[in-house]
Enzyme design. Structure first.
Site, mmCIF file in Angstrom:
data_model
loop_
_atom_site.group_PDB
_atom_site.id
_atom_site.type_symbol
_atom_site.label_atom_id
_atom_site.label_comp_id
_atom_site.label_asym_id
_atom_site.label_seq_id
_atom_site.Cartn_x
_atom_site.Cartn_y
_atom_site.Cartn_z
ATOM 1 N N GLU A 365 0.809 -1.221 0.000
ATOM 2 C CA GLU A 365 0.000 0.000 0.000
ATOM 3 C C GLU A 365 0.848 1.279 0.000
ATOM 4 O O GLU A 365 0.553 2.227 0.723
ATOM 5 C CB GLU A 365 -0.962 0.011 1.203
ATOM 6 C CG GLU A 365 -1.988 -1.103 1.148
ATOM 7 C CD GLU A 365 -3.003 -1.012 2.277
ATOM 8 O OE1 GLU A 365 -4.192 -1.271 2.009
ATOM 9 O OE2 GLU A 365 -2.608 -0.694 3.416
ATOM 10 N N VAL A 366 1.888 1.314 -0.804
ATOM 11 C CA VAL A 366 2.670 2.541 -0.945
ATOM 12 C C VAL A 366 1.934 3.467 -1.909
ATOM 13 O O VAL A 366 1.711 3.124 -3.072
ATOM 14 C CB VAL A 366 4.086 2.252 -1.461
ATOM 15 C CG1 VAL A 366 4.862 3.557 -1.625
ATOM 16 C CG2 VAL A 366 4.809 1.309 -0.510
#
Length: 760
Positions: A365-366
């Site tokens: 989830e960058v």
């Protein structure tokens, strides 16, 4: 004497039907104290003392062994068990034997004075690979009246597993405690059988962590994936970077001495601990302490708690002066040399606390905006030929992997790390859908499967039990669901979609699947709730990881599950004690009505509860939805009895009627205790439970005289409840449909549908 399993003198096929349901209270209601607190009326007591499930095997083995033969005979164990070793046991094995003896006393009672003990002969051999994916876990167990008990194990892990199985063979009978005669040959299907506990969102005490490790030992789970840093908190003392725990820990963290204690506690129980310190995203707690490493400005705690902000501690977002700030979004700037140096030194320090070969670096989830909105990072990407943010992340991941490899560690990461070229040695943990099992193994990566086993989705055990780690089509959004979600979420939703063209794994790909993990993220899980949110569902998932793929009978699993939960609670788990304490706080004057309501309801699913928490915050940690369990043993019992009633067991009409009368009458009592907003939120569900209970009673009493008008009326009533389930049937539905404010679902609907359909 501690709670024990009760069986009756009159045997029936498979499992003797209990003549007095009050004896089931330690199993179904999980607390004898509830009998005294809640059985204040004749009607309630009568309903609680209804017959329990019939045809349940008296040997509730979970996980199911690879091979088990039961003679049908029992061996008395009133005199206790004396252990004799073939050779000199190690201190670790001696401690395992001491735990076994203590637990045996909890289940069977203290040995009778003067009684002859049953002899347990144990033989094993050293295993240099103990506490690794290559350890020897095979064991055989033989229990006979002639020769006593013999446990032969290929290594220490096999001894631990064999002792856990032996405890499950112990039952209390009217004649005293016995052990069933059995011949068992057992070994796991997968070497990696884990749970993941997030202590960043809500901190878990040392005692709480140890209770989970005890339960893991008894269910043959052997990996604790410990999520120790995220946006909300950094939870380990760092001597190299002390601001991490001083600032990012928010006064809740483990000292290094406590970490070493927990690691040793786990190792004694055959459990490896794999730590996770998330990079390059999910790093707000780190960047609060060291903001010079951030890709974007990191709002201070004062900014986030400013008067114009809406504070929600249990979910991922906070609104700051009309601007939403996602606690998960803050990311490192990977273009700064000091960032890699920081990560390398941090991992070196933390790696010395955790001796396991595997080290989880996150990578999920960058947010591309963190880098794309930084002109310096964009210029760096252009200068070095990185086409996009994922390419930059892949390069940083490779650097982190090299750093960990130099430290003697094998890197793990969430499945996002597999979307770009990374070293083959990186272990990919699949979470966004089962298709990543296929793609990651096709690229040559070892895989640990989490998709399908997320406990914070609050699905019942039956849903997790159906998911096989080898199935690349088991979990994911359907094409229709993906299309609906894409309208709001954009192309990122495609990562969660099913791959309709996914092929079964080849033999080579299957060899790369190490096993699986059941994650419990703690946005809406407090320390008090952990025991009940992890168990008994983790026991069902443990069976999926341990037992043969052919062990798939959901109904059989559901019948064994209460007995396994009872054993875990009799030996230390505190799920029921904590649930009862929560009820007593909410309704101190009369715990019965809330106890009854939460015994036949479950929390809304698939992050619907997170959505409710976005409005009420930490209050949801003390609401009825936090008390109701994803597996309602009481509802399962009702549904099973209703199915058997319509199949011809007409003598079940009386106990079904008693149960339905209890649910119908309970609303009046609930109305008197619903004195707070959280309790009032659940009043509509209490009323609906009474309404559907009335329908069930009508179906039983007059099932031959109902006309079309009755069927239309009751079907509309049941359809409304079905719609509530459909509204949280998957993640897309849970975010697009209104949810009951209480977050409760009525779990006796299958049984009611059966009764209504039968009333023709």
């Amino acid at each position: 004497m501690p709670p024990t399993r009760f069986f009756f003198e009159e045997p029936a096929p498979g499992f003797p039907e209990r003549k007095d349901f009050c004896l089931m209270l330690p199993i179904v209601h999980r607390s004898r104290r509830f009998l005294h607190a809640a059985c204040s009326s004749v009607a309630l007591l009568a309903a609680l003392c209804a017959p329990a499930l019939a045809d349940t095997s008296p040997v509730a083995l979970m996980p199911r062994p690879q091979s088990v033969t039961l003679s049908g005979q029992d061996v008395a164990v009133a005199g206790g068990v004396r252990i004799e070793w073939a050779g000199r046991p190690t201190p670790m094995l001696q401690r395992a034997a001491a735990r076994f003896s203590g637990r045996l006393a909890m289940l069977a009672g203290a040995p009778a004075a003067g009684g002859a003990p049953l002899v347990l002969h144990i033989s094993t051999r050293p295993d240099p690979a103990y506490l690794s994916v290559h350890e020897r876990e095979h064991y055989t167990l033989n229990v006979t009246s002639q020769n006593g008990i013999r446990l032969d194990a290929d290594g220490p892990a096999g001894v631990v597993h064999g002792l856990a199985t032996l405890l499950q063979l112990v039952v209390q009978t009217p004649q005293g405690p016995v052990i069933h005669e059995a011949a068992i040959n057992d070994a796991p299907r997968f070497p990696w059988r884990g749970v993941m506990i997030d202590v960043s969102r809500h901190f878990m005490s040392v005692d709480t962590m140890k209770r989970q490790l005890d339960a893991m030992e008894l269910t043959k789970l052997n990996v604790l994936h410990w999520h120790l840093s995220d946006g909300t908190g950094f939870r380990v003392e760092s001597l190299r970077f002390p601001r991490l725990h001083q600032v990012g820990g928010h006064n809740q963290y483990y000292t290094q001495a406590q970490v070493r204690d927990i690691v040793a506690y786990a190792a004694d129980r055959g459990i490896r601990i794999v730590p996770e310190f998330d990079v390059p995203g999910h790093t707000l707690s780190i960047l609060e302490a060291y903001p010079e490493l951030a890709a974007q400005h990191v709002p201070s705690a004062e900014e986030r708690e400013s008067p114009c902000s809406i504070t929600i501690n249990t979910v991922k977002t906070k609104a700051i002066c009309n601007k939403v700030y996602n606690l998960n979004n803050a990311a490192f700037d990977p273009t700064k040399p000091q960032t890699l140096k920081f990560a390398t030194e941090l991992y070196a320090e933390m790696g010395r606390l955790f001796p396991d070969h595997y080290f989880h670096s996150g990578g999920d989830e960058v947010s591309p905006k963190q880098w794309n909105d930084n002109p310096a990072i964009v210029a760096y990407m252009k200068q070095h030929g990185y086409a996009d943010a994922p390419a930059l992340q892949a390069a940083f991941t490779a650097q982190v992997e090299h750093a960990l490899a130099r430290q003697g560690k094998i890197m793990m990461g969430w499945d996002e790390v597999s979307e770009a070229p990374i070293p083959r040695d990186v272990v990919v943990e699949t979470w966004r859908g089962s298709k990543w099992i296929a793609s990651a193994t096709q690229a040559g990566h070892p895989v640990v499967v989490s998709s399908g086993y997320y406990l914070d989705l609050l699905n019942p055990s039956s849903e997790h039990y159906k998911v096989d780690p080898y199935d690349p089509k088991a979990v994911g959004l359907s094409p229709e669901e993906a299309t609906r979600a894409r309208a709001k979420q954009g192309p990122m939703i495609d990562a969660f979609a099913l791959d309709p063209n996914a092929q079964p794994l080849t033999a080579a790909q299957q060899k790369l699947v190490l096993g699986g993990e059941a994650p419990l993220w703690s946005e809406i899980v407090s320390d008090e709730m952990v025991d009940a949110r992890l168990w008994p569902r983790s026991a069902a998932i443990a069976e999926r990881f341990w037992s043969d793929a052919s062990v798939r009978d959901v109904a059989d699993m559901e019948k064994r599950l209460p007995l396994i939960q009872h054993e875990l609670e009799a030996t230390g788990l505190q799920a029921s004690a904590h649930e009862n304490a929560m009820i007593a706080r909410l309704t101190p004057g009369n715990v019965g009505p809330l106890k009854v309501l939460t015994s036949v309801t479950s929390p809304v699913r698939n992050y619907a509860m997170n959505r409710l928490a976005s409005h009420s915050g930490d209050a949801m940690l003390n609401a009825p939805g936090a008390i109701a369990a994803p597996d309602s043993f009481e509802a399962n019992r009702f549904n099973d009895m209703a199915a058997r009633y319509v199949a011809g067991e007409k003598d079940l009409a009386a106990p079904l009627t008693q149960m339905l009368k209890l649910y119908l009458a309970n609303d009046a009592g609930y109305a008197t205790v619903a004195t707070t907003p959280l309790l009032q939120d659940a009043r509509p569900v209490s009323q609906q439970l009474a309404a559907v209970a009335r329908v069930g009673l009508e179906a039983i009493r007059k099932h031959r005289s109902h006309g079309r008008h009755w069927h239309r009326r009751v079907n509309r009533l049941l359809a409304a409840q079905d719609a509530t389930f459909a509204g949280c049937a998957n993640a897309v539905a849970s975010y697009t449909h209104d949810q009951p404010p209480s977050g409760l679902l009525i779990d006796i609907l299958p049984g009611l549908h059966a009764l209504v359909d039968h009333a023709h």
